[in-house]
Design an enzyme around this catalytic site. Structure first.
Site: not given
Ligand code: GRF
Length: 213
Positions: A90, A93, A107, A109, A136, A141, A143, A145, A173-174
């Protein structure tokens, strides 16, 4: 060998999906370390369970972003890290860090970029009346996301969805598309060049879609 460093801030479900992908292979990679900017997060428990060195480097203990980023780089250099995965990390960078690993930072998102960069993506998608939402994987980069997107997965927004139910469906899906992209980067199937994402040496005009693969 692809020496991976994973940056986390929370529960680490994406970290776990990548650990499982590499463990059950085949994926020519090794997660060398997991670094969290926050203490006592479950992602570090997941790393310990998987016998992966974990540590906390708290951004608030540094007087500047670049000092924090240099501490991250120094910690990963100890493990010869040459690929960085942001997994629920979170912190923004900046160029010091991005330049160090240019083209080797991914990354995940929780939106169909370029829609809804930033935070609270699920509620924003509901508020906007979106009928589809998703996630996604992109090259990171400077910028937020904003890097070139490699692969997306989408889900329908259901009439009885709230942010929590939608987030849960997207998270599933992630855990599919992130490990896929990690394997592709390890195999050299994707690469970053002049601000664009390439798949099998072809520049991606649009992100690949999981349901079209
Ligand atoms: C997820 O929704 C991810 O897309 C976002 O942070 C949330 C928690 O991710 N970046 P995780 O369970 O800590 O991997």
């Amino acid at each position: 060998m692809n020496n991976i460093g994973v940056l986390v801030s929370g529960g680490g479900t994406n970290l776990q999906a990548i650990i499982d992908k590499i463990h059950f292979g085949p994926c020519d990679a090794q997660i060398r370390c997991v670094i969290s900017n926050a203490p006592n997060v479950y992602a570090l428990t997941r790393a310990k369970t998987a016998n992966i060195p974990g540590q906390v480097i708290q951004h608030g203990q540094f007087s500047s972003r670049s000092e924090f980023e240099n501490a991250l780089i120094d910690a990963m250099d100890i493990f010869d890290v040459d690929m960085v995965l942001l997994a629920g990390f979170m912190r923004v960078l900046e160029k010091t860090f991005i330049a160090r690993y240019r083209g080797r930072i991914l990354n995940i998102h929780p939106s169909l970029l370029p829609d809804f960069p930033g935070l609270h993506t699920h509620q924003r998608a509901l508020d906007a009346g979106a009928d589809r939402h998703g996630c996604s994987v992109h090259f990171a980069t400077t910028e937020l996301d904003g890097g070139p997107v490699i692969l997306q997965a989408s889900v329908p927004v259901l009439s009885n969805d709230d942010a929590e139910s939608l987030a849960a469906r997207v998270l599933e899906q992630e855990h599919i598309i992130y490990p896929m992209c990690v394997e592709w980067l390890c195999e050299g199937k994707i690469h970053f060049q002049d601000g664009d994402a390439y798949f099998e040496q072809q520049r991606l005009e649009h992100p690949l879609q999981l349901d079209a693969l």
